[in-house]
Design an enzyme around this catalytic site. Structure first.
Site, PDB file in Angstrom:
ATOM      1  N   ARG A 123      -5.917  22.136 -16.655  1.00 15.49           N
ATOM      2  CA  ARG A 123      -4.387  22.509 -16.728  1.00 15.49           C
ATOM      3  C   ARG A 123      -3.789  21.114 -16.495  1.00 15.49           C
ATOM      4  O   ARG A 123      -2.657  20.874 -16.857  1.00 15.49           O
ATOM      5  CB  ARG A 123      -4.106  23.167 -15.576  1.00 15.49           C
ATOM      6  CG  ARG A 123      -4.259  22.654 -14.136  1.00 15.49           C
ATOM      7  CD  ARG A 123      -3.735  23.442 -12.852  1.00 15.49           C
ATOM      8  NE  ARG A 123      -3.777  22.917 -11.634  1.00 15.49           N
ATOM      9  CZ  ARG A 123      -4.852  22.703 -10.806  1.00 15.49           C
ATOM     10  NH1 ARG A 123      -6.015  22.839 -11.104  1.00 15.49           N
ATOM     11  NH2 ARG A 123      -4.696  22.121  -9.888  1.00 15.49           N
ATOM     12  N   HIS A 124      -4.603  19.986 -16.118  1.00 18.14           N
ATOM     13  CA  HIS A 124      -4.051  18.675 -16.035  1.00 18.14           C
ATOM     14  C   HIS A 124      -3.591  18.118 -17.372  1.00 18.14           C
ATOM     15  O   HIS A 124      -2.701  17.222 -17.674  1.00 18.14           O
ATOM     16  CB  HIS A 124      -4.572  17.660 -15.135  1.00 18.14           C
ATOM     17  CG  HIS A 124      -4.807  18.465 -13.588  1.00 18.14           C
ATOM     18  ND1 HIS A 124      -3.789  18.714 -12.803  1.00 18.14           N
ATOM     19  CD2 HIS A 124      -6.057  18.701 -12.977  1.00 18.14           C
ATOM     20  CE1 HIS A 124      -4.075  19.231 -11.857  1.00 18.14           C
ATOM     21  NE2 HIS A 124      -5.531  19.269 -11.928  1.00 18.14           N
TER      22      HIS A 124
ATOM     23  N   ASP B 158       0.154 -11.013  -9.975  1.00 17.33           N
ATOM     24  CA  ASP B 158       1.107 -12.217  -9.735  1.00 17.33           C
ATOM     25  C   ASP B 158       0.861 -13.215  -8.587  1.00 17.33           C
ATOM     26  O   ASP B 158      -0.218 -13.011  -7.862  1.00 17.33           O
ATOM     27  CB  ASP B 158       2.589 -11.689  -9.734  1.00 17.33           C
ATOM     28  CG  ASP B 158       3.150 -11.199  -8.541  1.00 17.33           C
ATOM     29  OD1 ASP B 158       2.269 -11.123  -7.439  1.00 17.33           O
ATOM     30  OD2 ASP B 158       4.210 -10.780  -8.411  1.00 17.33           O
ATOM     31  N   HIS B 159       1.749 -13.984  -8.264  1.00 14.67           N
ATOM     32  CA  HIS B 159       1.492 -15.098  -7.271  1.00 14.67           C
ATOM     33  C   HIS B 159       1.068 -14.384  -5.869  1.00 14.67           C
ATOM     34  O   HIS B 159       0.457 -14.663  -5.019  1.00 14.67           O
ATOM     35  CB  HIS B 159       2.330 -16.210  -7.135  1.00 14.67           C
ATOM     36  CG  HIS B 159       3.598 -15.652  -7.072  1.00 14.67           C
ATOM     37  ND1 HIS B 159       4.423 -14.993  -8.147  1.00 14.67           N
ATOM     38  CD2 HIS B 159       4.798 -15.524  -5.848  1.00 14.67           C
ATOM     39  CE1 HIS B 159       5.717 -14.575  -7.951  1.00 14.67           C
ATOM     40  NE2 HIS B 159       5.706 -14.816  -6.397  1.00 14.67           N
TER      41      HIS B 159
ATOM     42  N   GLY C  77       6.635  -3.462  -8.816  1.00 16.36           N
ATOM     43  CA  GLY C  77       7.227  -4.208 -10.214  1.00 16.36           C
ATOM     44  C   GLY C  77       5.944  -4.109 -11.248  1.00 16.36           C
ATOM     45  O   GLY C  77       6.465  -3.751 -12.344  1.00 16.36           O
TER      46      GLY C  77
ATOM     47  N   THR D  23       4.465  -5.645  -3.807  1.00 20.09           N
ATOM     48  CA  THR D  23       4.780  -4.346  -3.421  1.00 20.09           C
ATOM     49  C   THR D  23       3.769  -3.345  -4.406  1.00 20.09           C
ATOM     50  O   THR D  23       3.694  -2.142  -3.810  1.00 20.09           O
ATOM     51  CB  THR D  23       6.107  -3.897  -3.533  1.00 20.09           C
ATOM     52  OG1 THR D  23       6.653  -4.197  -4.953  1.00 20.09           O
ATOM     53  CG2 THR D  23       7.028  -4.449  -2.716  1.00 20.09           C
TER      54      THR D  23
ATOM     55  N   CYS E 227       0.743  -6.757  -7.128  1.00 14.24           N
ATOM     56  CA  CYS E 227       1.881  -7.780  -6.735  1.00 14.24           C
ATOM     57  C   CYS E 227       2.217  -7.624  -5.628  1.00 14.24           C
ATOM     58  O   CYS E 227       1.442  -6.698  -4.739  1.00 14.24           O
ATOM     59  CB  CYS E 227       3.164  -7.538  -8.042  1.00 14.24           C
ATOM     60  SG  CYS E 227       4.013  -5.985  -7.588  1.00 14.24           S
TER      61      CYS E 227
END
Ligand code: RB5
Length: 150
Positions: free
Chosen positions: A131-132, A8-9, A69, A66, A64
Protein backbone atom coordinates in the site's frame (compact mmCIF):
# COMPACT_ATOMS: atom_id res chain seq x y z
CA UNK A 1 26.70 -0.81 0.60
CA UNK A 2 27.69 2.34 -1.29
CA UNK A 3 26.39 5.51 0.41
CA UNK A 4 26.92 9.22 -0.07
CA UNK A 5 27.25 11.66 2.82
CA UNK A 6 27.39 15.43 2.98
CA UNK A 7 27.21 18.20 5.56
CA UNK A 8 27.54 21.92 6.04
CA UNK A 9 30.05 23.43 8.50
CA UNK A 10 27.70 22.72 11.43
CA UNK A 11 27.63 19.02 10.59
CA UNK A 12 31.34 18.49 9.97
CA UNK A 13 32.27 16.74 13.25
CA UNK A 14 29.23 14.49 13.19
CA UNK A 15 29.90 13.61 9.55
CA UNK A 16 33.42 12.47 10.48
CA UNK A 17 32.05 10.21 13.23
CA UNK A 18 29.45 8.71 10.90
CA UNK A 19 32.03 8.11 8.17
CA UNK A 20 34.31 6.32 10.66
CA UNK A 21 31.47 4.08 11.75
CA UNK A 22 30.33 3.32 8.18
CA UNK A 23 33.88 2.58 7.07
CA UNK A 24 34.38 0.20 10.02
CA UNK A 25 31.21 -1.58 8.91
CA UNK A 26 32.69 -2.03 5.41
CA UNK A 27 30.39 0.45 3.66
CA UNK A 28 31.76 2.37 0.69
CA UNK A 29 31.37 6.05 1.55
CA UNK A 30 31.37 8.92 -0.95
CA UNK A 31 31.99 12.18 0.91
CA UNK A 32 30.60 15.11 -1.06
CA UNK A 33 31.73 17.80 1.38
CA UNK A 34 31.99 20.15 3.03
CA UNK A 35 35.55 19.36 4.10
CA UNK A 36 36.49 22.30 6.35
CA UNK A 37 34.88 24.32 9.13
CA UNK A 38 34.53 27.34 6.85
CA UNK A 39 30.90 28.44 6.60
CA UNK A 40 29.01 27.10 3.57
CA UNK A 41 25.38 27.28 2.42
CA UNK A 42 23.48 24.05 3.09
CA UNK A 43 21.40 24.21 -0.15
CA UNK A 44 24.64 23.81 -2.15
CA UNK A 45 25.59 20.71 -0.20
CA UNK A 46 22.07 19.29 -0.45
CA UNK A 47 22.03 19.80 -4.21
CA UNK A 48 25.34 18.03 -4.83
CA UNK A 49 24.43 15.09 -2.62
CA UNK A 50 20.90 14.73 -4.00
CA UNK A 51 22.16 14.56 -7.58
CA UNK A 52 24.61 11.84 -6.56
CA UNK A 53 21.76 9.88 -4.93
CA UNK A 54 19.73 10.09 -8.14
CA UNK A 55 22.61 9.38 -10.53
CA UNK A 56 23.99 6.43 -8.59
CA UNK A 57 20.66 5.18 -7.18
CA UNK A 58 22.11 4.99 -3.68
CA UNK A 59 21.05 6.21 -0.25
CA UNK A 60 22.35 9.52 1.08
CA UNK A 61 22.95 11.11 4.47
CA UNK A 62 22.78 14.89 4.90
CA UNK A 63 23.77 16.76 8.04
CA UNK A 64 23.34 20.39 9.06
CA UNK A 65 22.76 22.03 12.44
CA UNK A 66 19.12 21.00 12.66
CA UNK A 67 18.77 18.73 9.63
CA UNK A 68 15.89 20.97 8.59
CA UNK A 69 17.63 23.13 6.00
CA UNK A 70 19.24 20.27 4.12
CA UNK A 71 15.96 18.31 4.12
CA UNK A 72 13.96 21.25 2.78
CA UNK A 73 16.54 21.93 0.07
CA UNK A 74 16.95 18.29 -1.00
CA UNK A 75 13.18 17.79 -1.19
CA UNK A 76 12.97 20.48 -3.90
CA UNK A 77 14.69 18.08 -6.28
CA UNK A 78 12.30 15.74 -8.12
CA UNK A 79 12.86 12.12 -7.13
CA UNK A 80 14.27 12.98 -3.72
CA UNK A 81 12.48 11.91 -0.58
CA UNK A 82 14.55 13.29 2.30
CA UNK A 83 13.45 12.44 5.84
CA UNK A 84 14.61 14.29 8.93
CA UNK A 85 14.90 11.61 11.61
CA UNK A 86 15.60 12.01 15.31
CA UNK A 87 15.06 8.42 16.40
CA UNK A 88 15.23 4.85 15.14
CA UNK A 89 11.48 4.51 14.78
CA UNK A 90 11.34 7.42 12.36
CA UNK A 91 14.35 6.13 10.45
CA UNK A 92 12.77 2.68 10.04
CA UNK A 93 9.42 4.03 8.88
CA UNK A 94 11.05 6.56 6.56
CA UNK A 95 12.44 3.59 4.64
CA UNK A 96 9.57 1.09 5.07
CA UNK A 97 6.70 3.48 4.29
CA UNK A 98 8.17 6.46 2.44
CA UNK A 99 11.04 4.86 0.54
CA UNK A 100 13.14 7.81 1.70
CA UNK A 101 16.38 8.02 -0.24
CA UNK A 102 18.03 10.63 1.96
CA UNK A 103 18.35 10.68 5.74
CA UNK A 104 18.71 14.17 7.22
CA UNK A 105 20.20 14.58 10.69
CA UNK A 106 20.71 17.62 12.90
CA UNK A 107 24.13 17.73 14.52
CA UNK A 108 22.91 20.25 17.10
CA UNK A 109 19.95 18.07 17.98
CA UNK A 110 21.10 14.47 17.80
CA UNK A 111 24.14 13.16 19.69
CA UNK A 112 26.70 11.16 17.73
CA UNK A 113 25.91 7.74 19.24
CA UNK A 114 22.20 8.17 18.49
CA UNK A 115 22.93 9.51 15.02
CA UNK A 116 24.99 6.41 14.22
CA UNK A 117 22.14 4.16 15.37
CA UNK A 118 19.72 6.13 13.21
CA UNK A 119 22.03 5.82 10.20
CA UNK A 120 22.35 2.06 10.69
CA UNK A 121 18.60 1.63 10.98
CA UNK A 122 18.04 3.71 7.85
CA UNK A 123 20.59 1.79 5.78
CA UNK A 124 19.47 -1.63 6.97
CA UNK A 125 15.76 -1.17 6.32
CA UNK A 126 14.02 -1.75 2.99
CA UNK A 127 10.91 -0.24 1.40
CA UNK A 128 7.83 -2.35 2.16
CA UNK A 129 6.01 -1.39 -1.07
CA UNK A 130 2.42 -2.79 -0.96
CA UNK A 131 0.00 0.00 0.00
CA UNK A 132 2.95 2.32 0.53
CA UNK A 133 3.92 2.12 -3.14
CA UNK A 134 0.64 3.76 -4.18
CA UNK A 135 1.35 6.65 -1.82
CA UNK A 136 4.91 7.15 -3.00
CA UNK A 137 3.62 7.08 -6.58
CA UNK A 138 1.22 9.87 -5.61
CA UNK A 139 4.23 11.90 -4.45
CA UNK A 140 5.77 11.31 -7.89
CA UNK A 141 2.51 12.47 -9.49
CA UNK A 142 2.62 15.65 -7.38
CA UNK A 143 6.06 16.40 -8.76
CA UNK A 144 4.79 15.81 -12.29
CA UNK A 145 1.74 18.07 -11.75
CA UNK A 146 3.97 20.87 -10.43
CA UNK A 147 6.35 20.55 -13.39
CA UNK A 148 3.41 20.78 -15.81
CA UNK A 149 2.04 23.82 -13.98
CA UNK A 150 5.35 25.55 -14.81
C1 RB5 B 1 24.04 26.92 10.06
O1 RB5 B 1 24.29 27.80 11.11
C2 RB5 B 1 22.62 26.36 10.20
O2 RB5 B 1 21.70 27.34 9.86
C3 RB5 B 1 22.45 25.14 9.35
O3 RB5 B 1 23.40 24.19 9.71
C4 RB5 B 1 21.12 24.42 9.43
O4 RB5 B 1 20.78 24.13 10.75
C5 RB5 B 1 20.01 24.96 8.67
O5 RB5 B 1 18.90 24.42 8.64
Amino acid sequence: MKVVIGCDHAGLDLKKEIIDSLTKDQHEVIDCGTYTSESVDYPDIAEGLALKVLDEKILGILICGTGIGVAIAANKIPGIRAALCQNNYGARLAREHNDANILAIGSRITAAAMAIEIVNTFLNTGFQAGRHLRRVEKINMLEKKCRERG
